[in-house]
Design an enzyme around this catalytic site. Structure first.
Site, short mmCIF file in Angstrom:
data_model
loop_
_atom_site.label_atom_id
_atom_site.label_comp_id
_atom_site.label_asym_id
_atom_site.label_seq_id
_atom_site.Cartn_x
_atom_site.Cartn_y
_atom_site.Cartn_z
N ARG A 1 0.82 -1.22 0.00
CA ARG A 1 0.00 0.00 0.00
C ARG A 1 0.85 1.27 0.00
O ARG A 1 0.35 2.35 -0.24
CB ARG A 1 -0.95 -0.02 1.21
CG ARG A 1 -2.07 -1.03 1.07
CD ARG A 1 -2.79 -1.28 2.41
NE ARG A 1 -2.05 -2.22 3.27
CZ ARG A 1 -2.45 -2.61 4.48
NH1 ARG A 1 -3.57 -2.12 4.99
NH2 ARG A 1 -1.74 -3.47 5.19
N LYS B 1 8.75 -0.92 3.15
CA LYS B 1 8.00 -0.04 4.07
C LYS B 1 8.80 0.33 5.32
O LYS B 1 8.86 1.50 5.69
CB LYS B 1 6.68 -0.69 4.47
CG LYS B 1 5.94 0.07 5.55
CD LYS B 1 4.46 -0.21 5.61
CE LYS B 1 4.11 -1.43 6.40
NZ LYS B 1 2.64 -1.59 6.51
N GLN C 1 11.94 -14.82 6.94
CA GLN C 1 10.64 -15.43 6.67
C GLN C 1 10.67 -15.89 5.22
O GLN C 1 10.94 -15.09 4.33
CB GLN C 1 9.52 -14.40 6.87
CG GLN C 1 8.15 -14.95 6.54
CD GLN C 1 7.05 -13.89 6.61
OE1 GLN C 1 7.32 -12.70 6.78
NE2 GLN C 1 5.81 -14.32 6.48
N GLY D 1 1.90 -13.71 5.70
CA GLY D 1 1.17 -13.12 6.82
C GLY D 1 1.97 -13.02 8.10
O GLY D 1 3.06 -13.56 8.24
N ASP E 1 5.75 -1.25 11.61
CA ASP E 1 5.16 -0.05 11.02
C ASP E 1 4.36 0.79 12.00
O ASP E 1 3.37 1.41 11.65
CB ASP E 1 4.29 -0.44 9.81
CG ASP E 1 3.13 -1.36 10.18
OD1 ASP E 1 3.05 -1.77 11.35
OD2 ASP E 1 2.29 -1.64 9.31
N ASN F 1 0.47 2.42 6.79
CA ASN F 1 0.27 1.48 5.68
C ASN F 1 0.42 2.14 4.32
O ASN F 1 0.66 1.48 3.33
CB ASN F 1 -1.10 0.81 5.78
CG ASN F 1 -1.18 -0.10 7.01
OD1 ASN F 1 -0.33 -0.96 7.20
ND2 ASN F 1 -2.15 0.14 7.87
N ARG G 1 29.41 23.61 2.29
CA ARG G 1 29.41 22.24 1.77
C ARG G 1 30.25 21.35 2.68
O ARG G 1 30.98 21.85 3.55
CB ARG G 1 29.89 22.25 0.32
CG ARG G 1 28.84 22.93 -0.60
CD ARG G 1 29.37 23.17 -1.97
NE ARG G 1 29.88 21.96 -2.56
CZ ARG G 1 30.72 21.93 -3.62
NH1 ARG G 1 31.13 23.07 -4.16
NH2 ARG G 1 31.13 20.80 -4.10
N LYS H 1 33.78 24.89 0.55
CA LYS H 1 33.79 23.44 0.32
C LYS H 1 35.11 22.91 0.86
O LYS H 1 36.16 23.40 0.46
CB LYS H 1 33.66 23.18 -1.19
CG LYS H 1 33.27 21.77 -1.55
CD LYS H 1 34.39 20.79 -1.81
CE LYS H 1 35.43 21.20 -2.81
NZ LYS H 1 36.46 20.17 -3.01
N ASN I 1 41.16 39.05 6.39
CA ASN I 1 40.02 39.72 5.78
C ASN I 1 40.01 39.39 4.30
O ASN I 1 40.99 39.63 3.59
CB ASN I 1 40.11 41.24 5.96
CG ASN I 1 38.86 41.89 5.42
OD1 ASN I 1 37.83 41.94 6.10
ND2 ASN I 1 38.92 42.33 4.18
#
Ligand code: UD1
Ligand code: CA
Length: 481
Positions: A21, A28, A87, A93, A122, A245, A351, A369, A395
Site C-alpha cells: 500500500r 516499508k 521469513q 502473513g 510499522d 500502511n 558544503r 567546500k 580579511n
C-alpha cells in the site's frame, strides 16, 4: 521485579512484509519518519527500555536492503543483541512471520517461561512507556498479554472480540461480520507471549481467511479454545498506535513525531517561533537558549549549542553550531561546523567538511567546500573557497575565488589546495590559482589574479596598470551618435 531488570526477553519485530500500500520501491520499514527509519524507531524505543533484550527482526521482502540497514543500526549500538531471521518467500502473513522464530537457534534454546515481545515494523509512534508496560512480567496464570486500544474509527484494524476480561478472538476487517465491524476496540500487533505458548500454538495456525494468510491474530482464538488465559492491556493513548500502511498515514505519523520532538526541546528551553513550520529530526540535539525561526530544517546528527540562533529557512544537515553562533536566513550547512559566536549568512552555503572558526564571519552568497576558516576571519560577500585553509584574523574582500580545479586529475586528486596564513588581507575581486600559498600577513591588491606563492608580509599586485586618456570620454559619446 521490573521488566527493565534482568529476566531474559525476546523482542521480535515484523519487517518482512511487502508494504504494497506504500506504492514505493523502498521497503516499508525503511521509510523515514522524523529522520529515522520506521524499523529503527521501534528498535531504539525497545533497546532503550530493555537494553538486555534479544532483538530479533524478521526479514523477507527486500531483505538485503533491510539487513544492510540493520547492520548500520548495529554499528551505532554495538552493545545491543540484534539478530535477524528470514521469513521464507512468499511471505504469507504476520503469523507466518513469527513462525520463523521457531527456526532460530537462540529461540530454540530459550526457557519455556521466557517472555517474547512482538511488535510490527510499522508503528512509528510507539513510546518507551508503552514498551515498559507491555513487557511487565505477566500475571501467574497468564500466557500472553494483548495490547488493545479504542479508536473512533477502527476501519482497517483487527477488532477484538471479548469474552468478559479476556479476548476470545481478533477478526480482521476483511473477515469481520457487520456486527464485528462495529467493535471499536482494536488490536495493534503488539503482544507479549510466553515462549511456550508460541512453541505450542504457532504450528497450529491455519490460512482459512479472506487473504489466505497465516494470521498472528489467530493465536488469540487458539489460546482461548485451549484455555490458555491471557491479559488485555488497553492503551489509552491511541495516538501512540498509529500504523503506517500508506504514504498519507506516514505523513500524518511524521507530523505527530515531529511535534513530539519539538515539544521535548521546547520544554528543555529551546524557543521555536512557529513549531508548526520547522522540522527537527529525532537525531538532532539542541541546547537551552537556542532560537529556531520559521522554516528551519534540522536533520541528521546536527548539534546546536547554547544561545545559538537559527534563522528563517536555514537548513542544517549533520551540522555543529557553536555557542551563541548565528546562522542567518536561507543558509545551507552540511557536514560542517560553525564555531562559537561565528556569524554565517544570509544565504551562505557550507558544503561538506568545512569548519568556520570562532567569531568568524561568512556573509551572503559565500560558498565553502572542504575549507577551514580561522577564528575572527571575515569572508563577508560573494566568494567561493574550495579546499582552502585560511588562518586567523584574515580579511577577504568581496568576490574572492579559489581556482581549485584545472580540469585534470593528478594522482587521483582533482582539486588543488589553497593556504592563506594568519592576518592576511585579500582585496576585493581576487582569484588565487591553486595550488598556492599566501603566507602570513601578506596583502593582495584588489582585482589580482595570483598564480604564484606570496611570501609573508609581501604585497602582491597582479593586474594591468591603469592608463587615463584625458578628454577621451566626449569622443566616445560622439561615436555613439
Ligand atoms: C495487522 C494485524 C491487525 C492489526 C494491525 C495493526 C494481522 C493479521 N493483522 O494488520 O489485526 O489491527 O496489524 O497495525 O496480524 N509482515 C511480515 N510478514 C508478512 C506480513 C506482514 O513480516 O508476511 C509485517 C509487516 O512488514 C508489518 C507487520 O507485519 O511490519 C504488519 O503487517 P501489515 O500487513 O501492515 O498488517 P495489517 O494489515 O496492518
Ligand atoms: Ca499495518
Amino acid at each position: 521485579m521490573k521488566s527493565s531488570q534482568k529476566q531474559p526477553i525476546f523482542a521480535v519485530f515484523l519487517a518482512a512484509g511487502h508494504g504494497k500500500r506504500m506504492r514505493s520501491t523502498l521497503p516499508k520499514v525503511l521509510h523515514e519518519c522524523a529522520g529515522k527509519s520506521l524499523i529503527s524507531r521501534s528498535l531504539d524505543e525497545v533497546y532503550q527500555s530493555l537494553p538486555h533484550a534479544n532483538l530479533v527482526v524478521v526479514v523477507g521482502h527486500a531483505k538485503d536492503q533491510v539487513i544492510a540497514h540493520l547492520e548500520s543500526w548495529k554499528q551505532k549500538n554495538p552493545n545491543a543483541h540484534l539478530e535477524w531471521v528470514e521469513q521464507p518467500t512468499p511471505q504469507r502473513g504476520t503469523g507466518h512471520a513469527v513462525q520463523s522464530l521457531l527456526t532460530l537457534e537462540s529461540f530454540k534454546k530459550a526457557d519455556p517461561g521466557t517472555d517474547v515481545l512482538v511488535l510490527p515494523g510499522d508503528l512509528p509512534l510507539v513510546t518507551g512507556a508503552l514498551v515498559q508496560c507491555l513487557s511487565e512480567p505477566l500475571g501467574k496464570s497468564a500466557h500472553y498479554r494483548l495490547l488493545t486500544t479504542v479508536l473512533a474509527d477502527p476501519t482497517g484494524y483487527g477488532r477484538v472480540v471479548r469474552s468478559g476480561k479476556t479476548a476470545k478472538k481478533i477478526v480482521e476487517e476483511r473477515d469481520a461480520s457487520p456486527a464485528e465491524k462495529k467493535i471499536r476496540e482494536v488490536a495493534c500487533s503488539l503482544y507479549l507471549f510466553k515462549a511456550s505458548l508460541l512453541k505450542t500454538l504457532l504450528p497450529k495456525l491455519k490460512d482459512n481467511n479472506a487473504q489466505k494468510e497465516f494470521y498472528l491474530t489467530d493465536l488469540i482464538s487458539l489460546a482461548f479454545k485451549t484455555k490458555k488465559k491471557g491479559e488485555i492491556l488497553e492503551w489509552r493513548e491511541p495516538g501512540d498506535l498509529r500504523g503506517v500502511n500508506d504514504l498519507w498515514e506516514l505523513a500524518e505519523a511524521e507530523a505527530t513525531a515531529r511535534l513530539r520532538v519539538i515539544k521535548k526541546w521546547a520544554k528543555e528551553g529551546v524557543r521555536f517561533v512557529d513549531p508548526n513550520r520547522v522540522r527537527v529530526d529525532d537525531t538532532v540535539v539542541l541546547a537551552a537558549g537556542v532560537l529556531v525561526e520559521e522554516g528551519a530544517i534540522l536533520t541528521g546528527e546536527t548539534v546546536v549549542e547554547e544561545g545559538a540562533k537559527i534563522g528563517p529557512n536555514v537548513s542544517l544537515k549533520n551540522a555543529r553550531v557553536g555557542k551563541n553562533a548565528e546562522v542567518k536566513t536561507g543558509s545551507f550547512v552540511e557536514n560542517s561546523s560553525i564555531g562559537e559566536g561565528a556569524k554565517v549568512g544570509p544565504y551562505a552555503h557550507l558544503r561538506p567538511n568545512s569548519q568556520v572558526g570562532a567569531h568568524a564571519k561568512i556573509g551572503n552568497f559565500v560558498e565553502l567546500k572542504e575549507t577551514t576558516i580561522g577564528a575572527h576571519t571575515s569572508v563577508a560577500h560573494l566568494s567561493y573557497l574550495g579546499d582552502a585553509t585560511v588562518g586567523e584574523r584574515v580579511n577577504i574582500g568581496c568576490g574572492f575565488v579559489t581556482c581549485n580545479f584545472d580540469g585534470r586529475v593528478i594522482n587521483g586528486k582533482r582539486k588543488h589546495p589553497t593556504t592563506i596564513g594568519d592576518d592576511c588581507f585579500i582585496g576585493s575581486d581576487c582569484q588565487v590559482v591553486a595550488p598556492i600559498k599566501i603566507e602570513r600577513g601578506a596583502y593582495i591588491a584588489s582585482g589580482s589574479t595570483v598564480t604564484k606563492d606570496v611570501p609573508a608580509d609581501a604585497l602582491a599586485i597582479a593586474r594591468t596598470r591603469q592608463e587615463n586618456k584625458l578628454g577621451y570620454a566626449p569622443r566616445l559619446r560622439g561615436m555613439s551618435k
